[in-house]
Scaffold this motif. Structure first.
Motif, PDB file in Angstrom:
ATOM      1  N   ARG A   1       0.830  -1.204   0.000  1.00 16.36           N
ATOM      2  CA  ARG A   1       0.000   0.000   0.000  1.00 16.36           C
ATOM      3  C   ARG A   1       0.864   1.254   0.000  1.00 16.36           C
ATOM      4  NH1 ARG A   1      -3.991  -2.078   4.848  1.00 16.36           N
ATOM      5  NH2 ARG A   1      -4.740  -3.940   3.763  1.00 16.36           N
TER       6      ARG A   1
ATOM      7  N   ARG B   1      -2.999   4.460  -2.891  1.00 12.38           N
ATOM      8  CA  ARG B   1      -3.066   5.636  -2.014  1.00 12.38           C
ATOM      9  C   ARG B   1      -3.720   5.285  -0.711  1.00 12.38           C
ATOM     10  NH1 ARG B   1      -7.168   6.031  -0.506  1.00 12.38           N
ATOM     11  NH2 ARG B   1      -8.559   7.119  -1.929  1.00 12.38           N
ATOM     12  N   ILE B   2      -2.957   5.389   0.385  1.00 14.67           N
ATOM     13  CA  ILE B   2      -3.549   5.236   1.707  1.00 14.67           C
ATOM     14  C   ILE B   2      -3.283   6.518   2.474  1.00 14.67           C
ATOM     15  CG2 ILE B   2      -3.472   2.718   1.890  1.00 14.67           C
ATOM     16  CD1 ILE B   2      -0.841   2.993   3.413  1.00 14.67           C
ATOM     17  N   GLY B   3      -4.072   6.752   3.465  1.00 14.00           N
ATOM     18  CA  GLY B   3      -3.936   8.001   4.207  1.00 14.00           C
ATOM     19  C   GLY B   3      -2.972   7.902   5.368  1.00 14.00           C
ATOM     20  N   TYR B   4      -2.286   6.786   5.535  1.00 14.44           N
ATOM     21  CA  TYR B   4      -1.443   6.627   6.721  1.00 14.44           C
ATOM     22  C   TYR B   4       0.005   6.267   6.393  1.00 14.44           C
ATOM     23  CZ  TYR B   4      -2.466   1.586   6.196  1.00 14.44           C
ATOM     24  OH  TYR B   4      -2.590   0.301   5.726  1.00 14.44           O
TER      25      TYR B   4
ATOM     26  N   ASP C   1       2.650   1.129   3.646  1.00 10.85           N
ATOM     27  CA  ASP C   1       2.356  -0.073   4.421  1.00 10.85           C
ATOM     28  C   ASP C   1       2.663  -1.316   3.610  1.00 10.85           C
ATOM     29  OD1 ASP C   1       1.398  -1.928   6.203  1.00 10.85           O
ATOM     30  OD2 ASP C   1      -0.670  -1.226   6.177  1.00 10.85           O
TER      31      ASP C   1
ATOM     32  N   GLY D   1       4.458  -4.377   9.495  1.00 16.78           N
ATOM     33  CA  GLY D   1       4.762  -3.077   8.912  1.00 16.78           C
ATOM     34  C   GLY D   1       5.816  -2.340   9.717  1.00 16.78           C
TER      35      GLY D   1
ATOM     36  N   ARG E   1       7.493   0.885  11.488  1.00 17.74           N
ATOM     37  CA  ARG E   1       7.157   2.150  12.117  1.00 17.74           C
ATOM     38  C   ARG E   1       8.376   3.088  12.087  1.00 17.74           C
ATOM     39  NH1 ARG E   1       2.945   1.646  15.726  1.00 17.74           N
ATOM     40  NH2 ARG E   1       1.601  -0.110  15.130  1.00 17.74           N
TER      41      ARG E   1
ATOM     42  N   ASP F   1       4.156   5.852  17.278  1.00 16.93           N
ATOM     43  CA  ASP F   1       4.735   6.319  16.023  1.00 16.93           C
ATOM     44  C   ASP F   1       4.105   5.573  14.847  1.00 16.93           C
ATOM     45  OD1 ASP F   1       6.429   8.157  17.227  1.00 16.93           O
ATOM     46  OD2 ASP F   1       8.040   6.695  17.483  1.00 16.93           O
ATOM     47  N   GLY F   2       3.939   6.293  13.745  1.00 15.71           N
ATOM     48  CA  GLY F   2       3.242   5.746  12.595  1.00 15.71           C
ATOM     49  C   GLY F   2       4.135   4.988  11.623  1.00 15.71           C
ATOM     50  N   MET F   3       3.565   4.680  10.489  1.00 19.65           N
ATOM     51  CA  MET F   3       4.249   3.920   9.453  1.00 19.65           C
ATOM     52  C   MET F   3       5.261   4.815   8.725  1.00 19.65           C
ATOM     53  SD  MET F   3       2.530   1.085   9.784  1.00 19.65           S
ATOM     54  CE  MET F   3       2.864   0.082   8.331  1.00 19.65           C
TER      55      MET F   3
END
Lengths: 334, 334, 334, 334
Positions: free
Chosen positions: A151, A230-233, A236, A252, A254, A269-271
């Motif tokens: 993604r 297209r993902i919003g985060y 991934d 995934g 981080r 913390d995000g991707m």
């Protein structure tokens, strides 16, 4: 010491140039790009010669190997040049977007006997390599189900979409290769379903941005791949292999390990922001592998045949997107 | 462009040399080490000059800054040389193992007016920096409790222990600095308890390998630090800051994201093998910060005074190890 | 079948009543509470008799065991009544807030020979029990460092604080018991530091709401406990045991496994809201253990002596809060 | 107070009996099972009457509602009895394994006007309910991709397989319902691929134990479901919903939070042993919902129509397993 010519001085060419220049067993001799300014700037940074003439760069008396990182439509011609010059070659995927042409050039190169490797760099991701080790060691038993997630953060520009070959050939193909490599077997049929959800104009290009694939191996084992543009985060990528006795996952990535605890929630913390953050180390490891295979005279892990097979599957998947049924995959003999 | 001399061509000198050589705003002019073979080898790799004479390397007309990565017992003398030459200096901690001598040289250097930075590289860890940002932004309220964990894979060789100054001055001091930096305040007293559990011979050196510290800030906020020299599961560093409204944690680092599911258990990738795997990126970020501070004429984040204050706390902690009571900390005026 | 009297029909009495009523080997005969309305309501719900006379409830010809869940100041008297009646007894901690009185009644009860258990229910937490199993099995080697975290959502009302005995005796004591139980050894000295940060009026009660303890075992192993009364993120209990060859952790409990991925962050389910969400299952497991020990004639895991020892440590910790030094712990002989 | 008859005193009947007995607004009047011994034992435990005559149990003057937890082949007849008696009914899925018969009885029951609910208990899983809340609140944007994983520990006995209707109707149907419920829309077509890998004898029953489904919603959004009957690592259920702006996941459930750190690995607590450990709390929550809907006169969340629709999709998936193509789904009008 392996003397290298690098063909292509764009973004990914710059990544390869830095890795080639830093490799203890590599001498980066020359960088070629029709855009000579670009070639010169990159070559100057790494103490290499530069040229606008790709053919000259591949001349056999000067280099032992060529790294093809030029635009996709030139891969085939550059592969033929390397075969003619008798130098080893590492090439960015795909061999050619047109499968028939890709088969032709693969046969031509194979006949020449030069060492070749397709840069399926994800095989060199630390976590994916560990998953494969676990699978090969039999630690999860016989493979029964493989799942892969791909993604990205944004739909590429429409100009790119127009020449990309579509989501199966452009994006899914990497994970098709991973699936073959992890399962240690080839799929016999593939079903694909897709939609243009993030960018409806993709339908004008007969393309999709959200798709799922089901592959069936000869053993009956199944593979699921989901691809979204297209993902919003962020970005991934993850996968898992279910075997008869256990499961192995690569989760995934981080950006860090920080956790902020508030009432009723923990914010972690995000991707990764994009593919490059995730893939960066794999390019160097893939190069290490290719150079080691040249020095030791062994076959590298991702061959032209691997490239052709992944493309053949992507081709059948593209067909299935339209037919609505599982399509049998024909693998050409090289 | 900042012209640098690097003093010290050992392991960590090699790390700094590579970072200096790769920095776009740095010209690594010369590498000095009494061991000229070592200096030459490292200098050749990075296209720098080499010398066995440290004094010559610091000569002001050749360099703008000096990076002191030589052995601890030479830090003070090299700092004085840099002050005399009027060049900026970045120095590995500690300034000197003897706090009185460290204060003397810090005063001398301060009087000279040269820009200085102590390489408390952990402040440049991505996760710790994010924790500080969260704390400074008030996202967890007022700081009430800070916890830091520092656990290494092996007791250092006894020869190293003999000159290390003991676990407080050698290991805890890094986390004492982090605690000050994260809490944004100085402790007023410290209690420490320790044992020699992993290597009983440490008692011959009046040293310990397993210790815990309690620090009290003027606000009443408390800090806990646990330090162990040898754990059986790699390298473990983590910390958390509890504020009046929330908690922020930086968790331990794992080598990957692979998980293997079996009956009743999930086997995940383990901790980093050693401190260097964890700390590697921080050296480059710390250097970036120092170079940027020189180019912009701003004060770097970790001053000689920060170094002295962390040492003063480690000194009081060492005292507490023996006294069995909380010791008041005296901070010298520079 | 064990016939039980339950003394105390308040909140926690209600929890015990439900567990007693649902237990296949228990006959909940009678519930006693000076507040007869409360006793009647609870007894009616579970088909038991009720009384306002505690002494009557403990009469030996009617019951085999008594569960003391009355207010703390009545524990000692009810223990004596049970001893006099010769019935087994399970009692909420503490035996008595006054250590000397607690010792007296423990001796009295011990002399009577009745089976007794203190309800240190955290020993029956599934995760803590597993940590202990790992430690006892030697899977992490010899214990070197134990860390325990105890953080509640809110400072109790000041009326409660006034009679609580202070944070060491009221809150830390549970984790002191866990530390003894996990390490399999008694501490020899304790240091404690604390502040009133969440509720400054606690200083009027000579109490603190944020404290850290350091315990030293005879082996040299160390224990850290942090206790806070009010955190902004729910309820947080966790612990870890570091041994010579590995580490075992029981992490904090979350309310669920849902993760919401957005750009740059992942928002996960938070911590339990309060202690009861975490501890609820432990009361039933503790009761199971007590009933089984009665039926099998074995000694339950948490004895009056365990209760006295934990209190003796909390007593020394309270002393240390004021003395600023590590205090030696005296264990009374029962 | 709602007076209930429970039909079926097997394992799941026992679960429902306990929940009914403990519910403050329920009076469990009678338990019916052709196996009168079983009915009697269960009824005695919960203070209910018992009978071997189902018809008698449903008699309207005695009960307000009936809970059908009898064997699948009796669901339809019992639903008709409840409709005839005019009592509300909660029924375990499926309504009938034969879709045509299920539609018939659903129409019959609908015409009677009695309140009905199908026990799609997974809708009442705390984590799945939270995922739905997030999706409905628009926190991840428009739904684009839904993924569901359903993996059990063991292939059921072949006698069960023989009457189960196959993996689509027996296992996948639960997750088909979840997909509809989470996405808030009905799929228009479905593709399924499957193999008998864990138990090759399933082919004799025209059944599979490892299958993947792809559903396409009218919006173009896609759904992937993977179902396996036997995994070597316990029980694994999880799902995620990818929307246009974010992702929400419900992760697999672990038995605890204990982590054991060794060299190069961390061994964490594993997955639930079986479906019951995961699903246990959902039965009570589903019952709460049904009882509340009866008391408030509102429509419960999982209607007979929901049951029929999930079955219609499972029917088309079964067809696709054999046809190798995506099958259009026909939804009957009730």
């Amino acid at each position: 010491m392996v003397r290298f010519a690098l063909i292509g001085a764009g973004f990914i060419g710059g990544v390869h140039a830095a890795n080639l220049a830093a490799h203890p067993d590599v001498d980066l001799v020359v960088i070629a790009d029709p855009n000579v300014e670009r070639a010169r700037t990159l070559a100057d940074r790494h103490g290499a010669r530069w040229t606008g003439e790709v053919g000259e760069a591949i001349a056999a008396d000067r280099v032992d190997a060529v790294f093809i990182a030029s635009s996709t439509d030139t891969h085939a011609a550059n592969l033929r040049r390397a075969a003619d010059a008798g130098v080893a070659v590492m090439v960015e995927k795909p061999i050619d977007l047109d499968l028939a042409k890709a088969i032709d050039v693969a046969r031509y190169v194979k006949a020449s006997g030069i060492p070749t490797m397709v840069d399926f760099n994800r095989r060199f991701d630390r976590d994916y390599a560990e998953v494969r080790r676990v699978v090969e060691a039999g630690e999860v038993g016989t493979v029964e189900l493989v799942q892969l997630t791909s993604r990205g953060p944004a739909v590429p520009p429409l100009e790119y979409i127009a020449v990309s070959g579509g989501q199966m050939r452009d994006q899914a193909v990497h994970f098709i290769d991973l699936a073959r490599w992890l399962a240690g077997a080839d799929p016999v049929e593939v079903y694909a379903a897709g939609s243009a959800l993030a960018e409806p104009r993709l339908t004008e290009y007969d393309d999709v941005d959200t798709s799922v694939l089901t592959l069936r191996l000869a053993t009956g084992a199944l593979v699921q791949i989901d691809c979204t543009r297209r993902i919003g985060y962020g970005y991934d990528e993850r996968l898992e292999v279910l075997g008869s006795t256990g499961l192995v996952q690569a989760r995934g990535h981080r950006t860090g390990t920080v956790a902020r605890y508030g009432l009723g929630k923990v914010v972690e913390d995000g991707m990764d922001a994009g593919w490059f953050e995730r893939a960066r180390p794999t390019y160097r490891t893939a190069l290490d592998h290719f150079v080691a295979s040249l020095l030791q005279g062994t076959a590298p892990t991702a061959s032209l045949e691997d490239g052709i097979r992944a493309q053949a599957i992507a081709e059948a998947a593209t067909l299935s997107l339209h037919s609505g049924r599982a399509e049998t995959i024909d693998y050409p003999v090289l």
